[in-house]
Scaffold this motif. Structure first.
Motif, PDB file in Angstrom:
ATOM      1  N   LEU A  13      -8.035   3.349  13.541  1.00 26.90           N
ATOM      2  CA  LEU A  13      -6.970   2.534  13.854  1.00 26.90           C
ATOM      3  C   LEU A  13      -5.998   3.165  14.663  1.00 26.90           C
ATOM      4  CD1 LEU A  13      -5.881   2.182   9.993  1.00 26.90           C
ATOM      5  CD2 LEU A  13      -6.828   0.364  11.517  1.00 26.90           C
ATOM      6  N   ILE A  14      -5.289   2.326  15.535  1.00 28.66           N
ATOM      7  CA  ILE A  14      -4.290   3.027  16.759  1.00 28.66           C
ATOM      8  C   ILE A  14      -3.034   3.061  15.703  1.00 28.66           C
ATOM      9  CG2 ILE A  14      -5.415   1.598  18.438  1.00 28.66           C
ATOM     10  CD1 ILE A  14      -3.175  -0.560  18.186  1.00 28.66           C
ATOM     11  N   PRO A  15      -2.403   3.951  16.556  1.00 27.21           N
ATOM     12  CA  PRO A  15      -1.053   4.607  15.741  1.00 27.21           C
ATOM     13  C   PRO A  15      -0.084   3.452  15.409  1.00 27.21           C
ATOM     14  CG  PRO A  15      -1.477   5.796  17.694  1.00 27.21           C
ATOM     15  CD  PRO A  15      -2.666   4.770  17.660  1.00 27.21           C
ATOM     16  N   GLU A  16      -0.108   2.283  15.990  1.00 26.99           N
ATOM     17  CA  GLU A  16       0.860   1.009  15.710  1.00 26.99           C
ATOM     18  C   GLU A  16       0.329   0.577  14.176  1.00 26.99           C
ATOM     19  OE1 GLU A  16      -0.412   1.567  18.684  1.00 26.99           O
ATOM     20  OE2 GLU A  16       1.533   1.977  19.732  1.00 26.99           O
ATOM     21  N   GLU A  17      -1.103   0.416  14.127  1.00 28.33           N
ATOM     22  CA  GLU A  17      -1.692   0.009  12.913  1.00 28.33           C
ATOM     23  C   GLU A  17      -1.315   0.806  11.623  1.00 28.33           C
ATOM     24  OE1 GLU A  17      -5.512  -2.762  14.186  1.00 28.33           O
ATOM     25  OE2 GLU A  17      -5.600  -0.402  14.534  1.00 28.33           O
ATOM     26  N   ILE A  18      -1.368   2.116  11.885  1.00 28.87           N
ATOM     27  CA  ILE A  18      -1.243   3.183  10.750  1.00 28.87           C
ATOM     28  C   ILE A  18       0.428   3.005  10.720  1.00 28.87           C
ATOM     29  CG2 ILE A  18      -0.855   5.569  10.332  1.00 28.87           C
ATOM     30  CD1 ILE A  18      -3.708   6.062  11.777  1.00 28.87           C
ATOM     31  N   VAL A  39      -5.519  11.721  10.285  1.00 29.70           N
ATOM     32  CA  VAL A  39      -4.503  10.935  11.427  1.00 29.70           C
ATOM     33  C   VAL A  39      -3.326  10.292  10.524  1.00 29.70           C
ATOM     34  CG1 VAL A  39      -5.788   8.798  11.578  1.00 29.70           C
ATOM     35  CG2 VAL A  39      -4.392   9.797  13.255  1.00 29.70           C
ATOM     36  N   SER A  40      -3.574   9.613   9.312  1.00 27.71           N
ATOM     37  CA  SER A  40      -2.533   9.207   8.667  1.00 27.71           C
ATOM     38  C   SER A  40      -1.579   9.936   8.038  1.00 27.71           C
ATOM     39  CB  SER A  40      -3.006   8.328   7.488  1.00 27.71           C
ATOM     40  OG  SER A  40      -3.648   8.969   6.562  1.00 27.71           O
ATOM     41  N   LEU A  41      -1.965  11.064   7.878  1.00 28.69           N
ATOM     42  CA  LEU A  41      -1.379  12.152   7.116  1.00 28.69           C
ATOM     43  C   LEU A  41      -0.358  12.856   8.562  1.00 28.69           C
ATOM     44  CD1 LEU A  41       0.060  14.342   5.226  1.00 28.69           C
ATOM     45  CD2 LEU A  41      -2.181  15.584   5.611  1.00 28.69           C
ATOM     46  N   LEU A  77      -0.021  12.737  -1.745  1.00 31.75           N
ATOM     47  CA  LEU A  77      -1.215  12.247  -1.965  1.00 31.75           C
ATOM     48  C   LEU A  77      -2.143  12.404  -0.688  1.00 31.75           C
ATOM     49  CD1 LEU A  77       0.073   8.964  -3.556  1.00 31.75           C
ATOM     50  CD2 LEU A  77      -1.201  10.644  -4.481  1.00 31.75           C
ATOM     51  N   LEU A  78      -1.542  12.275   0.545  1.00 30.67           N
ATOM     52  CA  LEU A  78      -2.545  12.257   1.514  1.00 30.67           C
ATOM     53  C   LEU A  78      -2.743  13.754   1.893  1.00 30.67           C
ATOM     54  CD1 LEU A  78      -0.724   9.931   4.230  1.00 30.67           C
ATOM     55  CD2 LEU A  78      -2.843   9.592   3.091  1.00 30.67           C
ATOM     56  N   ALA A  79      -2.008  14.732   1.675  1.00 30.63           N
ATOM     57  CA  ALA A  79      -2.417  16.168   1.517  1.00 30.63           C
ATOM     58  C   ALA A  79      -3.479  16.491   0.580  1.00 30.63           C
ATOM     59  CB  ALA A  79      -1.167  17.084   1.431  1.00 30.63           C
ATOM     60  N   GLU A  80      -3.461  15.806  -0.448  1.00 34.67           N
ATOM     61  CA  GLU A  80      -4.549  16.116  -1.462  1.00 34.67           C
ATOM     62  C   GLU A  80      -5.696  15.482  -1.117  1.00 34.67           C
ATOM     63  OE1 GLU A  80      -2.951  14.555  -4.977  1.00 34.67           O
ATOM     64  OE2 GLU A  80      -1.647  16.420  -5.401  1.00 34.67           O
ATOM     65  N   ASP A 139       4.375  -1.571  -1.138  1.00 33.78           N
ATOM     66  CA  ASP A 139       2.954  -2.141  -1.052  1.00 33.78           C
ATOM     67  C   ASP A 139       1.946  -0.953  -1.423  1.00 33.78           C
ATOM     68  OD1 ASP A 139       0.709  -3.629  -0.895  1.00 33.78           O
ATOM     69  OD2 ASP A 139       1.174  -4.380   1.085  1.00 33.78           O
ATOM     70  N   ASP A 140       1.560  -0.546  -2.595  1.00 35.24           N
ATOM     71  CA  ASP A 140       0.828   0.332  -3.075  1.00 35.24           C
ATOM     72  C   ASP A 140      -0.715  -0.099  -2.578  1.00 35.24           C
ATOM     73  OD1 ASP A 140       2.456   2.117  -4.031  1.00 35.24           O
ATOM     74  OD2 ASP A 140       2.495   1.099  -6.160  1.00 35.24           O
ATOM     75  N   SER A 141      -1.021  -1.336  -2.198  1.00 35.63           N
ATOM     76  CA  SER A 141      -2.285  -1.693  -1.756  1.00 35.63           C
ATOM     77  C   SER A 141      -2.823  -1.151  -0.647  1.00 35.63           C
ATOM     78  CB  SER A 141      -2.513  -3.347  -1.682  1.00 35.63           C
ATOM     79  OG  SER A 141      -1.749  -3.702  -0.729  1.00 35.63           O
ATOM     80  N   VAL A 142      -1.823  -0.594   0.227  1.00 33.99           N
ATOM     81  CA  VAL A 142      -2.230   0.093   1.681  1.00 33.99           C
ATOM     82  C   VAL A 142      -2.573   1.365   1.394  1.00 33.99           C
ATOM     83  CG1 VAL A 142      -0.793  -1.502   2.817  1.00 33.99           C
ATOM     84  CG2 VAL A 142       0.061   0.768   2.031  1.00 33.99           C
ATOM     85  N   LEU A 143      -2.515   2.075   0.487  1.00 29.70           N
ATOM     86  CA  LEU A 143      -2.718   3.310   0.165  1.00 29.70           C
ATOM     87  C   LEU A 143      -4.450   3.821   0.354  1.00 29.70           C
ATOM     88  CD1 LEU A 143      -1.967   6.248  -0.589  1.00 29.70           C
ATOM     89  CD2 LEU A 143      -2.268   5.815  -3.004  1.00 29.70           C
ATOM     90  N   HIS A 144      -4.936   2.978  -0.193  1.00 31.80           N
ATOM     91  CA  HIS A 144      -6.815   3.137   0.507  1.00 31.80           C
ATOM     92  C   HIS A 144      -6.745   2.957   1.564  1.00 31.80           C
ATOM     93  CE1 HIS A 144     -10.756   1.519   0.831  1.00 31.80           C
ATOM     94  NE2 HIS A 144     -11.072   2.487   0.065  1.00 31.80           N
ATOM     95  N   ASP A 145      -6.294   2.153   2.776  1.00 30.18           N
ATOM     96  CA  ASP A 145      -6.315   2.197   4.019  1.00 30.18           C
ATOM     97  C   ASP A 145      -5.808   3.404   4.807  1.00 30.18           C
ATOM     98  OD1 ASP A 145      -7.673  -0.572   3.866  1.00 30.18           O
ATOM     99  OD2 ASP A 145      -5.881  -1.647   4.264  1.00 30.18           O
ATOM    100  N   LEU A 146      -4.659   3.776   3.874  1.00 32.25           N
ATOM    101  CA  LEU A 146      -4.175   4.966   4.771  1.00 32.25           C
ATOM    102  C   LEU A 146      -5.023   6.169   4.724  1.00 32.25           C
ATOM    103  CD1 LEU A 146      -0.461   4.706   3.659  1.00 32.25           C
ATOM    104  CD2 LEU A 146      -1.301   4.827   5.869  1.00 32.25           C
ATOM    105  N   ILE A 147      -5.686   6.410   3.381  1.00 27.58           N
ATOM    106  CA  ILE A 147      -6.808   7.123   3.138  1.00 27.58           C
ATOM    107  C   ILE A 147      -7.863   7.011   4.029  1.00 27.58           C
ATOM    108  CG2 ILE A 147      -8.425   8.256   1.424  1.00 27.58           C
ATOM    109  CD1 ILE A 147      -5.892   8.004  -0.679  1.00 27.58           C
ATOM    110  N   ALA A 148      -8.457   5.956   3.954  1.00 23.16           N
ATOM    111  CA  ALA A 148      -9.588   5.661   4.849  1.00 23.16           C
ATOM    112  C   ALA A 148      -9.291   5.857   6.343  1.00 23.16           C
ATOM    113  CB  ALA A 148      -9.933   4.023   4.579  1.00 23.16           C
ATOM    114  N   ALA A 149      -8.108   5.905   6.673  1.00 23.38           N
ATOM    115  CA  ALA A 149      -7.972   6.185   8.171  1.00 23.38           C
ATOM    116  C   ALA A 149      -8.182   7.623   8.546  1.00 23.38           C
ATOM    117  CB  ALA A 149      -6.385   5.706   8.487  1.00 23.38           C
TER     118      ALA A 149
END
Length: 83
Positions: free
Chosen positions: A3-8, A32-34, A71-74, A19-29
């Motif tokens: 993902l590009i930074p703007e998408e993150i 870099v999301s952290l 969450l992301l650090a874990e 919108d908790d539904s995006v958490l999976h995508d943040l982890i999948a990224a």
């Protein structure tokens, strides 16, 4: 997930607005999301939205970035240098 930074930033914004539904995508990224969240919180990035404005309106929104950071650090324990 590449993902590009703007998408993150968009995913982070969606998460900040409950919108908790995006958490999976943040982890999948990946880590870099952290790093992107940390950069936004430190004011080193311009995501198109203002964290200070969000925190001004609702204290729960202030805790939300911190909870996401945990969450992301874990999810990516090796992404940050140990102190």
């Amino acid at each position: 997930m590449d993902l590009i930074p703007e998408e993150i930033d968009s995913l982070l914004t969606d998460y900040m607005y409950w919108d908790d539904s995006v958490l999976h995508d943040l982890i999948a990224a990946g880590p870099v999301s952290l790093h992107r969240l940390l950069a936004i919180q430190a004011g080193r990035a311009e995501p198109g939205w203002d964290m200070a404005e969000i925190t001004h309106h609702d204290r729960d929104d202030y805790r939300r970035p911190g909870n996401l950071q945990i969450l992301l650090a874990e999810a990516f324990p090796d992404a940050l240098p140990s102190s």
